[in-house]
Design a protein around this motif. Structure first.
Motif, PDB file in Angstrom:
ATOM      1  N   TYR A   1     -16.933  -0.821  -4.009  1.00  0.00           N
ATOM      2  CA  TYR A   1     -16.879   0.560  -3.259  1.00  0.00           C
ATOM      3  C   TYR A   1     -17.979   0.919  -3.777  1.00  0.00           C
ATOM      4  O   TYR A   1     -18.696   1.603  -2.426  1.00  0.00           O
ATOM      5  CB  TYR A   1     -15.632   1.738  -4.120  1.00  0.00           C
ATOM      6  CG  TYR A   1     -15.866   2.863  -3.746  1.00  0.00           C
ATOM      7  CD1 TYR A   1     -15.251   3.300  -3.165  1.00  0.00           C
ATOM      8  CD2 TYR A   1     -16.542   3.780  -4.831  1.00  0.00           C
ATOM      9  CE1 TYR A   1     -14.424   4.372  -3.030  1.00  0.00           C
ATOM     10  CE2 TYR A   1     -16.620   5.259  -4.599  1.00  0.00           C
ATOM     11  CZ  TYR A   1     -15.902   5.508  -2.643  1.00  0.00           C
ATOM     12  OH  TYR A   1     -15.450   6.900  -3.074  1.00  0.00           O
TER      13      TYR A   1
ATOM     14  N   PHE B   1     -14.423   0.854   2.494  1.00  0.00           N
ATOM     15  CA  PHE B   1     -14.684   1.315   1.496  1.00  0.00           C
ATOM     16  C   PHE B   1     -15.419   2.427   1.428  1.00  0.00           C
ATOM     17  O   PHE B   1     -14.985   3.665   0.143  1.00  0.00           O
ATOM     18  CB  PHE B   1     -15.110   0.177   0.272  1.00  0.00           C
ATOM     19  CG  PHE B   1     -14.311  -1.348   0.371  1.00  0.00           C
ATOM     20  CD1 PHE B   1     -14.000  -0.792  -1.156  1.00  0.00           C
ATOM     21  CD2 PHE B   1     -14.803  -2.044   0.513  1.00  0.00           C
ATOM     22  CE1 PHE B   1     -13.524  -2.065  -1.736  1.00  0.00           C
ATOM     23  CE2 PHE B   1     -13.495  -3.313   0.327  1.00  0.00           C
ATOM     24  CZ  PHE B   1     -13.486  -2.418  -0.993  1.00  0.00           C
ATOM     25  N   ARG B   2     -15.708   3.129   2.213  1.00  0.00           N
ATOM     26  CA  ARG B   2     -16.711   4.478   2.341  1.00  0.00           C
ATOM     27  C   ARG B   2     -15.285   5.357   2.367  1.00  0.00           C
ATOM     28  O   ARG B   2     -15.732   6.779   2.075  1.00  0.00           O
ATOM     29  CB  ARG B   2     -17.734   4.628   2.945  1.00  0.00           C
ATOM     30  CG  ARG B   2     -18.913   3.714   2.481  1.00  0.00           C
ATOM     31  CD  ARG B   2     -19.737   3.578   2.750  1.00  0.00           C
ATOM     32  NE  ARG B   2     -20.221   4.741   4.128  1.00  0.00           N
ATOM     33  CZ  ARG B   2     -20.684   5.975   4.822  1.00  0.00           C
ATOM     34  NH1 ARG B   2     -22.256   5.535   3.831  1.00  0.00           N
ATOM     35  NH2 ARG B   2     -21.187   6.645   5.343  1.00  0.00           N
ATOM     36  N   ASN B   3     -14.562   4.951   2.916  1.00  0.00           N
ATOM     37  CA  ASN B   3     -13.580   6.673   3.812  1.00  0.00           C
ATOM     38  C   ASN B   3     -11.926   6.156   3.111  1.00  0.00           C
ATOM     39  O   ASN B   3     -11.658   7.069   3.948  1.00  0.00           O
ATOM     40  CB  ASN B   3     -13.582   6.715   5.216  1.00  0.00           C
ATOM     41  CG  ASN B   3     -14.428   6.282   6.377  1.00  0.00           C
ATOM     42  OD1 ASN B   3     -15.377   7.665   5.904  1.00  0.00           O
ATOM     43  ND2 ASN B   3     -15.106   5.579   6.871  1.00  0.00           N
ATOM     44  N   ILE B   4     -12.087   5.319   2.631  1.00  0.00           N
ATOM     45  CA  ILE B   4     -11.054   5.496   1.531  1.00  0.00           C
ATOM     46  C   ILE B   4     -11.186   5.787   0.489  1.00  0.00           C
ATOM     47  O   ILE B   4     -12.178   4.859  -0.256  1.00  0.00           O
ATOM     48  CB  ILE B   4      -9.879   3.609   1.710  1.00  0.00           C
ATOM     49  CG1 ILE B   4      -9.517   3.421   2.733  1.00  0.00           C
ATOM     50  CG2 ILE B   4      -8.125   3.765   0.672  1.00  0.00           C
ATOM     51  CD1 ILE B   4      -9.179   2.697   3.145  1.00  0.00           C
ATOM     52  N   PRO B   5     -10.436   5.982  -0.328  1.00  0.00           N
ATOM     53  CA  PRO B   5     -10.287   6.424  -2.665  1.00  0.00           C
ATOM     54  C   PRO B   5     -10.256   5.423  -2.556  1.00  0.00           C
ATOM     55  O   PRO B   5      -9.689   4.280  -2.518  1.00  0.00           O
ATOM     56  CB  PRO B   5      -8.998   7.567  -2.368  1.00  0.00           C
ATOM     57  CG  PRO B   5      -8.667   7.929  -1.140  1.00  0.00           C
ATOM     58  CD  PRO B   5      -9.577   7.341   0.380  1.00  0.00           C
TER      59      PRO B   5
ATOM     60  N   PHE C   1     -21.900   1.541  -0.150  1.00  0.00           N
ATOM     61  CA  PHE C   1     -22.231   2.871  -0.286  1.00  0.00           C
ATOM     62  C   PHE C   1     -24.151   2.390  -0.701  1.00  0.00           C
ATOM     63  O   PHE C   1     -24.707   2.642   0.067  1.00  0.00           O
ATOM     64  CB  PHE C   1     -22.539   4.267  -1.206  1.00  0.00           C
ATOM     65  CG  PHE C   1     -21.358   4.342  -1.315  1.00  0.00           C
ATOM     66  CD1 PHE C   1     -21.080   6.002  -0.652  1.00  0.00           C
ATOM     67  CD2 PHE C   1     -19.962   4.031  -1.633  1.00  0.00           C
ATOM     68  CE1 PHE C   1     -20.088   6.953   0.063  1.00  0.00           C
ATOM     69  CE2 PHE C   1     -18.642   5.046  -1.769  1.00  0.00           C
ATOM     70  CZ  PHE C   1     -18.895   6.740  -0.880  1.00  0.00           C
TER      71      PHE C   1
ATOM     72  N   LEU D   1     -10.279   4.818  -5.575  1.00  0.00           N
ATOM     73  CA  LEU D   1      -8.643   5.158  -6.794  1.00  0.00           C
ATOM     74  C   LEU D   1      -7.278   4.007  -5.901  1.00  0.00           C
ATOM     75  O   LEU D   1      -6.879   3.431  -6.975  1.00  0.00           O
ATOM     76  CB  LEU D   1      -8.113   6.631  -7.249  1.00  0.00           C
ATOM     77  CG  LEU D   1      -6.823   6.248  -7.835  1.00  0.00           C
ATOM     78  CD1 LEU D   1      -6.734   5.669  -9.695  1.00  0.00           C
ATOM     79  CD2 LEU D   1      -6.013   7.703  -8.078  1.00  0.00           C
ATOM     80  N   ILE D   2      -7.773   4.242  -4.696  1.00  0.00           N
ATOM     81  CA  ILE D   2      -6.596   3.617  -4.284  1.00  0.00           C
ATOM     82  C   ILE D   2      -6.729   2.081  -4.016  1.00  0.00           C
ATOM     83  O   ILE D   2      -6.391   1.254  -4.111  1.00  0.00           O
ATOM     84  CB  ILE D   2      -7.018   3.942  -2.576  1.00  0.00           C
ATOM     85  CG1 ILE D   2      -5.933   5.395  -2.624  1.00  0.00           C
ATOM     86  CG2 ILE D   2      -5.342   2.938  -1.583  1.00  0.00           C
ATOM     87  CD1 ILE D   2      -5.824   5.846  -0.918  1.00  0.00           C
TER      88      ILE D   2
ATOM     89  N   GLU E   1     -17.046   0.674   6.475  1.00  0.00           N
ATOM     90  CA  GLU E   1     -16.434   1.537   6.526  1.00  0.00           C
ATOM     91  C   GLU E   1     -15.301   1.897   6.245  1.00  0.00           C
ATOM     92  O   GLU E   1     -14.560   3.119   5.183  1.00  0.00           O
ATOM     93  CB  GLU E   1     -15.742   1.589   8.332  1.00  0.00           C
ATOM     94  CG  GLU E   1     -17.263   2.116   9.084  1.00  0.00           C
ATOM     95  CD  GLU E   1     -18.467   3.097   8.657  1.00  0.00           C
ATOM     96  OE1 GLU E   1     -17.088   4.581   8.733  1.00  0.00           O
ATOM     97  OE2 GLU E   1     -19.457   3.259   9.374  1.00  0.00           O
TER      98      GLU E   1
ATOM     99  N   LEU F   1      -6.093   0.297  -7.138  1.00  0.00           N
ATOM    100  CA  LEU F   1      -4.866   0.380  -7.365  1.00  0.00           C
ATOM    101  C   LEU F   1      -4.309  -1.082  -7.051  1.00  0.00           C
ATOM    102  O   LEU F   1      -3.734  -1.989  -7.255  1.00  0.00           O
ATOM    103  CB  LEU F   1      -3.991   1.335  -7.070  1.00  0.00           C
ATOM    104  CG  LEU F   1      -3.475   2.613  -8.085  1.00  0.00           C
ATOM    105  CD1 LEU F   1      -3.544   4.163  -7.084  1.00  0.00           C
ATOM    106  CD2 LEU F   1      -3.108   2.762  -8.963  1.00  0.00           C
ATOM    107  N   ILE F   2      -4.658  -0.959  -5.313  1.00  0.00           N
ATOM    108  CA  ILE F   2      -4.475  -2.399  -4.308  1.00  0.00           C
ATOM    109  C   ILE F   2      -5.484  -3.836  -5.519  1.00  0.00           C
ATOM    110  O   ILE F   2      -4.277  -4.781  -5.590  1.00  0.00           O
ATOM    111  CB  ILE F   2      -5.090  -2.081  -3.270  1.00  0.00           C
ATOM    112  CG1 ILE F   2      -5.172  -1.232  -2.393  1.00  0.00           C
ATOM    113  CG2 ILE F   2      -5.837  -2.985  -2.486  1.00  0.00           C
ATOM    114  CD1 ILE F   2      -5.784  -0.842  -0.825  1.00  0.00           C
TER     115      ILE F   2
END
Lengths: 408, 436
Positions: A286, A135-139, A290, A141-142, A133, A145-146
């Motif tokens: 990421y 990784f699926r719900n946070i972009p 999925f 790109l973020i 959840e 960068l993290i």
């Protein structure tokens, strides 16, 4: 009855174009075609006018001029004196490298996470749910960068590896002193190929051929006599033993060059840049989330009756998995899996966020900035991604038509 | 057998023994632990590894978060306070307290924050009747009016601009209604398509100007370049979601169509859009769109991005809907034909309601993906939350701050995306009509 078979009168009215279903589809298509042509013509006209106003033409000759910029990750030799075309090729190779490695790691992560999420173990399945959840719900790109920030801000500097007066270093290399994780990247051993290393490759290829031969022989034998051969064990033995044997017989033709701390940085070995690590790990984690959902869905989609039926036929659990459950689950899992590979390949263009030199950054980035050829550069870039996508999805279509359930 | 048994018994117990308590390992917490966490060596190993992972993550992050410092004006001050309190690590939440308004609203004027907030609250009101069927159908009228209201609230300016654009849709609807009884369906449809276009081209601007001069009602104008932060992500995401669904359905129908040209055009459009990453499309929007427009056209970067994101998402929606259309049994199409329905009626009344129901999870997933993809606008120079996190870090006071900003932004996106995925689960359950 006779009246119905009489065709309408031959005389043609204009209104038939609209109200007669024989002609209507033609009318609609003609109108659509005309509108489309008008639209395209309008765009082309605008483009020519705009280009003329700017004094530009459309020409791909710029590809053969000197690029004049450096690329920090080179899979094939390159200097800034090479052409834009070669720079684009390097970018393409870097993109493909990320795509292939990303797909591999994402599949491994996804299969493990998907299976573990189905586990009855409450702690494990909970942990995997949080992973999926999150990784699926946070972009993406973020995440990129993290992970990049973790690498550059959280990892020790090379000088921290140097022992101080007491002989104690703040950081140390891992995996028996072969891998150094620093804020300038990860340094790993580099294989050095000896003169006879090619023999190893041939031996490996031959043993893979032998594995396939043994498999088909074992299958024939089982169908003829019913006796089973331990194919897996033989396969592993065939895969490992000849190559290892050849390695020592040839007198260790492959050696490893380990990174060593020297000066201000590590010398030797291969440096995996932070940008590479960040984009690779982020894409894999990421996409893995999925894939985990696809795997879970595929296993859940097989009804319990299938495994019960297999048990009642007397198959053992591992044979049940191998012969009954997996073939059916794979039919559900593989199509979305391939489209995840497609997504990963396209998402690799986010490498822009961390400065990884992929095809978007060479062909669709610096080359455009240096030559001012936006139209041509974007066109080529789009074509590259389009061809890659069409190739991957044609593989998927072939697979789909092979495993399709036959209906009426 | 029984005789021998009877003789061998010296004593037979007369009363039942009380049932013995189950062994310790078979009851209570121990049983639960054994069954769930330690049922096999592998399982036990997994449990221990997981607990170790959870513990080591929480041990690092929890104290850091809980000890966070909320009251400071720069990172150096944060670190000074941390050392003063004798803490090993402490989050510097002060950056959120200091800059939350930029992360949320960008450079939107501070005294006008009520407008985006109101637009957001009204978005909830407008979306509610669409999401929950139990609400009154009359609220849908507000949903129809909402886009114009939102544009007016966000960008400001005279109220008559959006109103006169809305009047174009009214003109189309009127033409359809009036002409369909008089001149037949086809003429009515053509008129309904032409009327709004003519209105927008020739009448909308003068009418709006005239009405503004007569009755000047308006809000302070806010330029698009002042939009930013999470508000920008919401504006782009919401518009693209609303616009891409109908377009995607049309494309899916086009791809399923028997008409050769329509079919091929739809297939080409869908495959080309899907085959190229969004980031390339966004660069196209920012670098190349001016080439394709008549000289001198200059339209807003946000509008360009919305158009590109909409086209991009509609291709994905089209594929999802096509899956739904293909999954319907052939009998449904044949039944619609045998009832004598024409194409659009068959689609509207029989095929699409079922096909869309099947494709809900996919559609919502596409929306979630689209909403997450709005972060990519940072690469073409729009200041979305990530863009602002870079801007904040460029300030000397907050130079070197990473985690707090990432956590804040990630949490914002997580809340919205998680809500959407839960809603899709709810809708799936609600629309489930087959027998179980």
């Amino acid at each position: 009855m006779a009246d119905a078979s009489v065709s309408p009168k031959d005389s043609f009215h204009l209104s038939q174009l609209i109200y007669d279903s024989r002609y209507r589809s033609l009318t609609i298509q003609t109108v659509a075609m005309m509108l489309l042509m008008l639209g395209i013509g309008w765009l082309v006209y605008n483009t020519t006018v705009n280009l003329a106003a700017l004094g530009k033409d459309i020409s791909f000759a710029y590809l053969w001029t000197t690029a004049g910029y450096d690329i920090n990750q080179q899979l094939i030799p390159y200097t800034s004196q090479d052409t834009h075309a070669r720079a684009a090729l390097l970018g393409i190779l870097n993109t493909l490298l990320i795509a292939v490695l990303g797909c591999l790691l994402a599949t491994i992560i996804g299969v493990f996470a998907g299976v573990l999420r189905l586990s009855k173990n409450w702690v494990v399945s909970g942990l995997m749910t949080v992973y999926v959840e999150g990784f699926r719900n946070i972009p993406l790109l973020i995440w990129i960068l993290i992970i990049f920030a973790v690498m550059t801000e959280g990892m020790p500097q090379p000088r921290d590896f140097r022992p101080d007066e007491n002989g104690v270093a703040e950081a140390s290399m891992i995996l028996w002193n072969t891998v150094a994780v620093t804020n300038r990247g990860v340094f790993v051993p580099r294989p050095v190929w000896g003169d006879t290393a090619w023999v190893l490759g041939i031996v490996l290829a031959l043993s893979i051929v032998a594995i396939f031969a043994v498999r088909s022989w074992a299958r024939k034998r089982q169908e003829a006599t019913g006796e089973q051969v331990p194919v897996l064990l033989i396969g592993i033995a065939l895969f490992v033993l000849p190559t290892v044997l050849a390695y020592f017989v040839l007198g260790r033709p492959v050696t490893f060059d380990s990174p060593v701390l020297g000066g201000f940085n590590f010398q030797g070995g291969t440096q995996l840049r932070n940008s590479f690590i960040a984009i690779w790990l982020a894409l894999s984690l990421y996409t893995g989330a999925f894939i985990a959902e696809n795997v879970r869905g595929g296993i859940l989609a097989i009804s319990k009756g299938q495994s019960e039926a297999a048990f009642s036929l007397g198959l053992r659990p591992n044979r049940t998995m191998q012969l009954v459950i997996l073939p059916q689950a794979l039919r559900v899992i593989i199509p979305p899996l391939i489209s995840q590979y497609l997504n990963l390949t396209k998402n690799s263009s986010l490498a822009i966020a961390v400065g990884y030199m992929d095809v978007r950054s060479t062909l669709g980035g610096i080359s455009i900035n240096q030559t001012g050829r936006e139209l041509e550069g974007m066109l080529l870039l789009g074509l590259f991604y389009l061809i890659a996508s069409l190739l991957i999805s044609s593989v998927m279509n072939v697979y789909n038509s092979r495993v399709k359930l036959k209906e009426r | 057998m029984s005789e021998a048994h009877a003789f061998s018994q010296a004593f037979v117990r007369g009363e039942m023994l009380p049932p013995a308590e189950a062994p310790v390992t078979e009851r209570g917490a121990v049983k639960w632990l054994r069954e769930n966490l330690f049922s096999s060596p592998l399982n036990a190993l997994l449990t221990i590894v997981s607990i170790f992972v959870i513990w080591s993550v929480l041990a690092h992050i929890l104290p850091w978060m809980v000890n966070g410092i909320w009251d400071a004006s720069s990172l150096t001050e944060c670190r000074a306070i941390r050392d003063e309190r004798g803490l090993d690590s402490a989050a510097c939440w002060a950056v959120i307290a200091d800059r939350w308004h930029q992360l949320m609203f960008g450079f939107y004027p501070q005294d006008l924050y009520w407008r985006p907030i109101l637009a957001f609250v009204l978005l909830g009101v407008a979306v509610a009747p669409v999401l929950y069927g139990s609400l009154s159908r009359k609220m849908l009228w507000f949903s129809l009016a909402y886009p114009f209201l939102a544009v007016w609230l966000l960008w400001g300016g005279s109220v008559w601009g959006p109103v006169s654009v809305a009047m174009g849709f009214c003109a189309g609807w009127l033409a359809l209604r009036l002409l369909s009884t008089v001149a037949g369906t086809l003429a009515a449809v053509i008129a309904a398509l032409l009327a709004p276009v003519l209105w927008w081209l020739f009448a909308a601007a003068p009418v709006a100007e005239y009405l503004t001069s007569v009755l000047p009602v308006g809000l302070t104008e806010v330029a698009s370049r002042d939009f930013g932060g999470f508000m920008l992500a919401l504006v782009i995401g919401t518009s693209a979601i609303v616009l891409s669904l109908p377009l995607g359905i049309l494309l899916a129908l086009g791809r399923q169509s028997n008409l050769f040209i329509i079919n091929k055009v739809s297939v080409t459009f869908i495959e080309v859009i899907r085959g190229v990453p969004l980031i390339v499309w966004l660069f196209t929007a920012s670098l190349l769109l001016n080439y394709f427009m008549p000289p001198g056209t200059n339209f807003d970067l946000i509008v360009r991005v919305i158009i590109m994101v909409t086209l991009f998402a509609s291709a994905y929606i089209a594929e999802v809907v096509r899956g739904g259309l293909a999954a319907l049994p052939k009998g449904q199409y044949e039944a619609a034909d045998s009832l004598g329905l024409d194409y659009w009626k068959a689609m509207r009344l029989i095929i699409l309601p079922q096909a869309l129901k099947i494709s809900i999870p996919g559609i919502v997933n596409t929306f979630i993906g689209l909403f997450k993809d709005t972060t990519l606008v940072v690469f073409i120079g729009l200041a979305d939350p990530i863009g602002f996190s870079n801007l904040i870090r460029a300030d000397t006071a907050w130079n070197g701050i990473y985690w707090e900003l990432f956590i804040f932004i990630g949490l914002l996106f997580f809340i919205f995306c998680f809500f959407m995925s839960r809603y899709s689960l709810y809708l799936e359950r609600k629309l489930q009509t087959d027998h179980r």
